[in-house]
Scaffold this active site. Structure first.
Site, PDB file in Angstrom:
ATOM      1  N   HIS A   7       8.428   5.052   0.940  1.00 60.88           N
ATOM      2  CA  HIS A   7       7.258   5.686   0.328  1.00 60.88           C
ATOM      3  C   HIS A   7       7.680   6.839  -0.581  1.00 60.88           C
ATOM      4  O   HIS A   7       7.082   7.062  -1.629  1.00 60.88           O
ATOM      5  CB  HIS A   7       6.324   6.221   1.421  1.00 60.88           C
ATOM      6  CG  HIS A   7       5.712   5.156   2.265  1.00 60.88           C
ATOM      7  ND1 HIS A   7       4.394   4.765   2.130  1.00 60.88           N
ATOM      8  CD2 HIS A   7       6.226   4.384   3.247  1.00 60.88           C
ATOM      9  CE1 HIS A   7       4.130   3.806   3.002  1.00 60.88           C
ATOM     10  NE2 HIS A   7       5.229   3.560   3.697  1.00 60.88           N
ATOM     11  N   ASP A  30      -0.203   9.813  -0.424  1.00 63.91           N
ATOM     12  CA  ASP A  30       0.155   8.510   0.120  1.00 63.91           C
ATOM     13  C   ASP A  30      -0.995   7.969   0.967  1.00 63.91           C
ATOM     14  O   ASP A  30      -1.715   8.720   1.626  1.00 63.91           O
ATOM     15  CB  ASP A  30       1.419   8.629   0.975  1.00 63.91           C
ATOM     16  CG  ASP A  30       2.020   7.275   1.316  1.00 63.91           C
ATOM     17  OD1 ASP A  30       1.462   6.582   2.193  1.00 63.91           O
ATOM     18  OD2 ASP A  30       3.038   6.894   0.705  1.00 63.91           O
TER      19      ASP A  30
END
Length: 501
Positions: free
Chosen positions: A22, A127
């Protein structure tokens, strides 16, 4: 005339999840926006700053407004070692749970940071795995954009499974079913589905929160390009009602060799040694193998892969990450990296293969003309980087949404062949040997040595998508224009808030 001080540079805060899969694309995303004139502030932990300080320093030297601010990661509170948030050893089930809980504790420090930032940022890009950032930004009046670590296709599949539950109408784990309501016919099996889809657990509830957070956000930024998944980008926006900007592939923001090498964890091989080895190979002759940063392969499966590669007789670069062995009496996961006796000596002497233990300069390897195939686990970062390099793939999914992504490669863009794994592997479950060496050799030979019409077409299609990716990212392309459209929308929002109508 208004001064520059009256109209300060647009500022976006980027808040990546703490793990590499990520973190790396979000850093690329922040660097991309700063290259378009935005002030980019990356919010992460001190340990993660150390992994990316060099490329950020180079961007600053180019005059880009980009920097870090840090939030201390509460590792010790959960019995975790300091600096653990990007160590591959934290990815077994119990450690991952603790890591996940520790990440939740960043909520109050983030709220404090944003509330004390003057003037407040124009936007927070968060995120998807931080759904609680909605509570923070709503209270401060800051727009919140979700960064999606996957493409639109997998989320369209997720939505269909959630709404129609076709997997509940089959009688066995191996019975195929059609995923309803999608632009194409997509078939899956229950054995390919995550455990949190087949039955409700803690992670199911968390993902429902993430979905709710995405729906209520101001939009979604996707690391993909419109031409790659056009039908599903439209479905995601029109049918699922998500405002979306496709701005990728963000890895293309790494233009120099040093930028391609310094993307997070230090590489385990000198890039020039790697490139020199590739330079000695014929075009499209080398298979690149990497299964990402999350260990899902046992030492027993590793042996089958090694025997299969040796039997296939094609040159390869194999990135062996941390392999977990579950054989000890107390069931602790122990790092192993066992290969057949004499295997490394034989491939080294014959120059057949190159083994990299740890982290590899993946972008440099994939874009080299000698690389003609990519065996991977179907994580989205791997897929989008393989597509960008124009390399056909051998798909071997294990977990998360990887089986959905495999269907995208095989059935939608048609640039890959399947290794044949059909079993989703939970973090806490013992992975099995699912593919024997003869199957490994057969699939490798098919992609790397076959001149059958289907394989030739795959190579042609992969090259076409590579060209489309480059065009999308360049000035005037769809992704480039989406970045600018996103920036213009934030500027318009700022004018409205300041009363400059």
């Amino acid at each position: 005339m208004d001064s520059q001080a009256d109209h300060p540079k647009l500022e976006i805060f980027f808040f990546p999840y703490i793990l590499g899969g990520h973190l790396i694309p979000m850093i690329d995303l922040a660097r991309l926006f700063s290259s378009h004139g935005v002030k980019a502030t990356i919010v992460t932990t001190p340990h993660n700053v150390l992994l990316f300080q060099n490329p950020i320093l180079r961007d600053q030297q180019l005059g880009h407004a980009i920097s870090f601010v840090t939030l201390n990661f509460p590792a010790e509170e959960f019995g975790l070692p300091n600096g653990c948030e990007n160590e591959l050893t934290t990815t077994n089930g119990d450690m991952f749970t603790k890591l996940f809980m520790a990440a939740m504790k960043l909520q109050d420090p983030l709220r404090k940071l944003l509330s004390e930032t003057k003037p407040k940022p124009d936007c927070l890009v968060s995120d998807r795995l931080y759904p609680w950032t909605a509570n923070v930004t709503d209270g401060l009046g800051i727009p919140r954009i979700v960064f999606d670590g996957s493409g639109c296709f997998s989320h369209c599949v997720e939505e269909s499974l959630r709404v129609y539950a076709p997997h509940e109408r089959v009688v066995s784990e191996t019975e195929a079913f059609v995923v309803p309501g999608l632009p194409n016919k997509i078939e899956l099996k229950r054995s390919m589905l995550p455990d949190y889809v087949k039955s409700q657990n803690v992670f199911s509830h968390f993902l429902n929160e993430a979905l709710e957070g995405e729906i209520n956000s101001d939009g979604v930024v996707v690391n993909s390009f419109y031409e790659l998944e056009q039908a599903y980008a439209d479905f995601f926006q029109k049918e699922m009602k998500r405002k979306t900007w496709h701005v990728g592939p963000v890895s293309l923001n790494n233009r120099s060799i040093i930028d391609k090498v310094e993307r997070g964890i230090k590489t385990s091989i000198d890039e020039y040694s790697c490139l020199s080895w590739l330079d000695s190979r014929e075009p499209n002759s080398v298979l690149y193998i990497s299964f990402g940063s999350m260990p899902r392969i046992t030492s027993a499966q590793l042996l089958e892969i090694a025997h299969g590669l040796e039997a296939s007789d094609h040159p390869f670069i194999w990135v062996i990450g941390r392999i977990l062995d579950y054989s000890s009496k107390d069931k602790q996961q122990v790092e192993m990296a066992l290969l057949p006796v004499g295997f490394e000596e034989r491939i080294s002497k014959s120059q057949r293969g190159l083994i990299i233990r740890g982290w590899a300069p993946q972008l440099l390897i994939l874009e080299h003309p000698a690389v003609g195939g990519y065996m991977n686990h179907c994580g989205w970062n791997s897929i989008i980087e393989g597509v960008t390099a124009g390399v056909p793939m051998i798909t071997w999914p294990f977990s998360s949404e990887q089986f959905y992504n495999e269907r995208f490669i095989l059935n939608i863009i048609k640039v890959g062949v399947s290794m044949g794994n059909e079993h989703w592997v939970p973090l806490k479950e013992l992975p099995r040997v699912t593919i024997k060496s003869d199957k490994v050799a057969s699939v490798v030979n098919r992609l790397m040595g076959s001149e059958e019409t289907e394989v030739v077409q795959m190579r042609k299609t992969a090259a076409e998508f590579r060209d489309k990716a480059m065009q999308a990212f360049q000035e005037g392309g769809s992704s480039y224009n989406n970045v600018d459209a996103f920036i213009q929308e934030l500027k318009s929002r700022r004018k409205v808030q300041n009363g400059h109508l």
